[in-house]
Structures are given as C-alpha cells and as structure tokens.
Write an enzyme that holds these catalytic residues in place. Structure first.
Site, PDB file in Angstrom:
ATOM      1  N   GLY A  42       0.768  -1.166   0.232  1.00 26.98           N
ATOM      2  CA  GLY A  42      -0.123   0.121  -0.299  1.00 26.98           C
ATOM      3  C   GLY A  42       1.054   1.175   0.090  1.00 26.98           C
ATOM      4  O   GLY A  42       0.457   2.381  -0.504  1.00 26.98           O
ATOM      5  N   GLU A  97       3.733   4.729   5.376  1.00 26.35           N
ATOM      6  CA  GLU A  97       2.741   3.846   5.175  1.00 26.35           C
ATOM      7  C   GLU A  97       1.577   4.609   4.402  1.00 26.35           C
ATOM      8  O   GLU A  97       1.381   5.655   4.396  1.00 26.35           O
ATOM      9  CB  GLU A  97       2.164   3.801   6.900  1.00 26.35           C
ATOM     10  CG  GLU A  97       2.340   2.405   7.347  1.00 26.35           C
ATOM     11  CD  GLU A  97       1.375   1.284   6.496  1.00 26.35           C
ATOM     12  OE1 GLU A  97       1.204   1.240   5.447  1.00 26.35           O
ATOM     13  OE2 GLU A  97       1.225   0.189   7.238  1.00 26.35           O
ATOM     14  N   ASP A  98       0.713   3.628   3.934  1.00 27.67           N
ATOM     15  CA  ASP A  98      -0.442   4.372   3.258  1.00 27.67           C
ATOM     16  C   ASP A  98      -1.501   4.845   4.367  1.00 27.67           C
ATOM     17  O   ASP A  98      -1.873   5.769   4.259  1.00 27.67           O
ATOM     18  CB  ASP A  98      -0.994   2.954   2.442  1.00 27.67           C
ATOM     19  CG  ASP A  98      -1.151   1.832   3.055  1.00 27.67           C
ATOM     20  OD1 ASP A  98      -1.080   1.802   4.305  1.00 27.67           O
ATOM     21  OD2 ASP A  98      -1.950   1.038   2.463  1.00 27.67           O
ATOM     22  N   ASP A 101      -4.671   2.491  10.842  1.00 29.13           N
ATOM     23  CA  ASP A 101      -5.929   2.160  11.133  1.00 29.13           C
ATOM     24  C   ASP A 101      -6.100   1.853  12.687  1.00 29.13           C
ATOM     25  O   ASP A 101      -6.132   2.838  13.531  1.00 29.13           O
ATOM     26  CB  ASP A 101      -6.535   1.148  10.216  1.00 29.13           C
ATOM     27  CG  ASP A 101      -7.912   0.767  10.545  1.00 29.13           C
ATOM     28  OD1 ASP A 101      -8.696   1.668  10.159  1.00 29.13           O
ATOM     29  OD2 ASP A 101      -8.255  -0.585  10.310  1.00 29.13           O
ATOM     30  N   LYS A 129      -6.576   7.078  10.461  1.00 27.04           N
ATOM     31  CA  LYS A 129      -8.201   7.031  10.854  1.00 27.04           C
ATOM     32  C   LYS A 129      -7.877   7.183  12.398  1.00 27.04           C
ATOM     33  O   LYS A 129      -8.053   5.883  12.961  1.00 27.04           O
ATOM     34  CB  LYS A 129      -8.481   5.639  10.464  1.00 27.04           C
ATOM     35  CG  LYS A 129      -9.342   5.783   9.189  1.00 27.04           C
ATOM     36  CD  LYS A 129      -9.972   4.177   9.055  1.00 27.04           C
ATOM     37  CE  LYS A 129     -10.292   4.225   7.465  1.00 27.04           C
ATOM     38  NZ  LYS A 129     -10.574   2.627   7.375  1.00 27.04           N
ATOM     39  N   PHE A 151     -14.087   2.837   4.576  1.00 27.58           N
ATOM     40  CA  PHE A 151     -12.993   2.059   3.772  1.00 27.58           C
ATOM     41  C   PHE A 151     -12.501   2.629   2.843  1.00 27.58           C
ATOM     42  O   PHE A 151     -13.367   3.039   1.673  1.00 27.58           O
ATOM     43  CB  PHE A 151     -13.632   0.536   3.527  1.00 27.58           C
ATOM     44  CG  PHE A 151     -12.540  -0.462   2.940  1.00 27.58           C
ATOM     45  CD1 PHE A 151     -11.821  -1.183   4.069  1.00 27.58           C
ATOM     46  CD2 PHE A 151     -12.119  -0.387   1.727  1.00 27.58           C
ATOM     47  CE1 PHE A 151     -10.668  -1.755   3.852  1.00 27.58           C
ATOM     48  CE2 PHE A 151     -11.040  -1.362   1.452  1.00 27.58           C
ATOM     49  CZ  PHE A 151     -10.365  -1.987   2.509  1.00 27.58           C
ATOM     50  N   ILE A 152     -11.167   3.048   2.742  1.00 29.84           N
ATOM     51  CA  ILE A 152     -10.670   3.917   1.537  1.00 29.84           C
ATOM     52  C   ILE A 152      -9.946   3.161   0.652  1.00 29.84           C
ATOM     53  O   ILE A 152      -9.308   2.193   0.938  1.00 29.84           O
ATOM     54  CB  ILE A 152      -9.719   4.753   2.394  1.00 29.84           C
ATOM     55  CG1 ILE A 152     -10.288   5.508   3.751  1.00 29.84           C
ATOM     56  CG2 ILE A 152      -8.927   5.814   1.342  1.00 29.84           C
ATOM     57  CD1 ILE A 152     -11.310   6.632   3.432  1.00 29.84           C
ATOM     58  N   ASP A 158      -6.057  -0.624  -1.339  1.00 34.41           N
ATOM     59  CA  ASP A 158      -6.977  -1.621  -2.307  1.00 34.41           C
ATOM     60  C   ASP A 158      -8.039  -2.258  -1.450  1.00 34.41           C
ATOM     61  O   ASP A 158      -8.267  -2.127  -0.395  1.00 34.41           O
ATOM     62  CB  ASP A 158      -5.966  -2.987  -2.254  1.00 34.41           C
ATOM     63  CG  ASP A 158      -5.765  -3.800  -1.006  1.00 34.41           C
ATOM     64  OD1 ASP A 158      -5.121  -3.521  -0.205  1.00 34.41           O
ATOM     65  OD2 ASP A 158      -6.193  -4.935  -1.060  1.00 34.41           O
ATOM     66  N   ARG A 164      -5.631  -0.333  -6.284  1.00 30.22           N
ATOM     67  CA  ARG A 164      -4.469   0.472  -5.924  1.00 30.22           C
ATOM     68  C   ARG A 164      -3.935   1.515  -6.747  1.00 30.22           C
ATOM     69  O   ARG A 164      -3.394   2.675  -6.367  1.00 30.22           O
ATOM     70  CB  ARG A 164      -3.268  -0.356  -5.900  1.00 30.22           C
ATOM     71  CG  ARG A 164      -3.278  -1.517  -4.788  1.00 30.22           C
ATOM     72  CD  ARG A 164      -2.209  -2.144  -4.286  1.00 30.22           C
ATOM     73  NE  ARG A 164      -2.277  -3.505  -3.554  1.00 30.22           N
ATOM     74  CZ  ARG A 164      -2.273  -3.748  -2.440  1.00 30.22           C
ATOM     75  NH1 ARG A 164      -2.231  -2.563  -1.652  1.00 30.22           N
ATOM     76  NH2 ARG A 164      -2.627  -4.723  -1.669  1.00 30.22           N
TER      77      ARG A 164
HETATM   78  P1  IMP Z   1      -3.746  -1.559  11.499  1.00 28.90           P
HETATM   79  O1  IMP Z   1      -2.819  -2.450  11.815  1.00 28.90           O
HETATM   80  O2  IMP Z   1      -5.255  -1.654  11.701  1.00 28.90           O
HETATM   81  O3  IMP Z   1      -3.132  -0.140  11.687  1.00 28.90           O
HETATM   82  O4  IMP Z   1      -3.865  -1.855   9.940  1.00 28.90           O
HETATM   83  C1  IMP Z   1      -3.044  -1.001   8.909  1.00 28.90           C
HETATM   84  C2  IMP Z   1      -3.271  -1.966   7.522  1.00 28.90           C
HETATM   85  O5  IMP Z   1      -4.767  -2.129   7.330  1.00 28.90           O
HETATM   86  C3  IMP Z   1      -2.987  -0.787   6.435  1.00 28.90           C
HETATM   87  O6  IMP Z   1      -1.633  -0.671   6.066  1.00 28.90           O
HETATM   88  C4  IMP Z   1      -3.812  -1.050   5.065  1.00 28.90           C
HETATM   89  O7  IMP Z   1      -3.039  -2.236   4.503  1.00 28.90           O
HETATM   90  C5  IMP Z   1      -4.943  -1.729   5.747  1.00 28.90           C
HETATM   91  N1  IMP Z   1      -6.330  -0.943   5.734  1.00 28.90           N
HETATM   92  C6  IMP Z   1      -6.493   0.028   6.961  1.00 28.90           C
HETATM   93  N2  IMP Z   1      -7.559   0.595   6.696  1.00 28.90           N
HETATM   94  C7  IMP Z   1      -7.750   0.466   5.306  1.00 28.90           C
HETATM   95  C8  IMP Z   1      -8.680   1.172   4.420  1.00 28.90           C
HETATM   96  O8  IMP Z   1      -9.656   1.935   4.913  1.00 28.90           O
HETATM   97  N3  IMP Z   1      -8.583   0.798   3.135  1.00 28.90           N
HETATM   98  C9  IMP Z   1      -7.650  -0.092   2.723  1.00 28.90           C
HETATM   99  N4  IMP Z   1      -6.831  -0.554   3.493  1.00 28.90           N
HETATM  100  C10 IMP Z   1      -6.957  -0.608   4.790  1.00 28.90           C
HETATM  101 MG    MG Z   2      -0.620  -1.453   4.563  1.00 33.07          MG
END
Ligand code: IMP
Ligand code: MG
Length: 175
Positions: A42, A97-98, A101, A129, A151-152, A158, A164
C-alpha cells in the site's frame, strides 16, 4: 468493476499535500542520513511521490508485512513477509505507510525495528483514521490527511487487491 466510487481527495489535492509534507521532511532531516522504509504494497505510491519531492540525499528500503486477524480489524499478530535488504543501525529511519487504522501493524513493526538500533525512527502516513486507533504507542510525526472511519481505496490502498492504481483517494459507495 461496477462499483461506484466517490472521490474523497483528488489527485491535485493529494499532490499539493504530499509536497507540503516533503518540504517539512526536507527541513527536519537536513544533514542527516535519511532512510525511507516503504511498507508494501500500500505504501508504494505514496513513497514514490514523497521521495521525489524530498530535497535531500536519501536511501530507500522496502518491507512487506501481513497482519492476521478476523474481520476488518488487524490483530497485531504481524508476519514479516519481506524483510529489509539493509541494516538500519545508526540511520534516521522514516517509515512510510499508506494508512494507520488500529495501529496494530505499526506498533509491532516499530518494536521490531527499534531492536536494530537505528539512530531515530519516525512515522509518515498518507492517511490516518484516529477514531479506529487501539494502540496509543503509535505516534505519527507526519500525516497528510486525517480521514473518517470509512473503507478507503486508491493511491496504493486496495479492496481485495483492486483499485491500488487509482490516482485519487476514494470510497466505494454502498449500492
Ligand atoms: P492497522 O494495523 O489496523 O493499523 O492496519 C493497517 C493496514 O490495514 C494498512 O496498512 C492497510 O493495508 C490496511 N487498511 C486499513 N484501513 C484500510 C482502508 O480503509 N482501506 C484499505 N486498507 C486499509
Ligand atoms: Mg498497508
């Protein structure tokens, strides 16, 4: 693909903001050995756009992680599926990072990378987020945009590996 996509942030808006953040990074890391770590897949689009606009000599490396969890929240159990090529000891590391979350993936990753004795380690994300955060330990130094709990997709993000390559950031509208 007949999903209807609503644009949240246009290509122009993203480009403008990425330039601002790149300028900040250039100022903050002047004279330091800046080492960008792109989190695949991402983070790849954002990393390229950011790196092109940073006015400093820098090095780059890539890492791929997968996070196991049930449902849509990552569990914090993270597997490194592609490790870095080079050591980070003594380097000023900026993780790119993209989206952040829950913060589970990065909380784990930062712990792992700290063991390798970088000079510093900071975080730069395209999207944040904050409403979804469960890991307070994740401190983000640079954020391009804060987004709502939706959800983005696009610009690296993706939905089941699709979308992507969209040049903008959007959400899939419920039909
Ligand atoms: P975290 O461990 O919950 O912070 O998850 C992070 C990863 O989940 C990111 O690097 C993304 O790959 C994926 N992710 C979280 N939210 C989204 C979203 O809204 N769209 C797409 N991928 C997401
Ligand atoms: Mg990611």
């Amino acid at each position: 693909m007949d999903d209807k996509i609503r644009i949240l942030l246009s290509e122009e808006e993203v480009a403008k903001r990425v330039k601002e953040v790149a300028d900040e990074v250039s100022r903050d890391y002047k004279g330091k050995p800046l080492h960008l770590i792109c989190i695949l897949k991402g983070g790849i689009f954002f990393t390229c756009e950011l790196a092109k606009r940073i006015d400093l000599p820098l090095t780059m490396d890539f890492m791929s992680v997968s996070s196991y969890g049930s449902g849509t929240v990552s569990s914090g159990i993270v597997k490194i599926t592609k490790d870095l090529d080079d050591p980070i000891e003594g380097k000023d590391v900026l993780i790119v990072e993209d989206i952040i979350d829950s913060g589970n993936t990065l909380a784990y990753l930062i712990e792992v990378l700290k063991q390798r004795n970088p000079n510093s380690i900071e975080l730069c994300t395209l999207l944040d987020k904050p409403e979804r955060r469960v890991k307070d330990s994740v401190k983000v130094k640079y954020t391009c945009f804060t987004v709502p709990d939706q959800f983005i997709i696009g610009y690296g993000l993706d939905y089941d590996q699709i979308y992507r390559n969209l040049p903008y950031i959007g959400v899939i509208e419920q039909q």
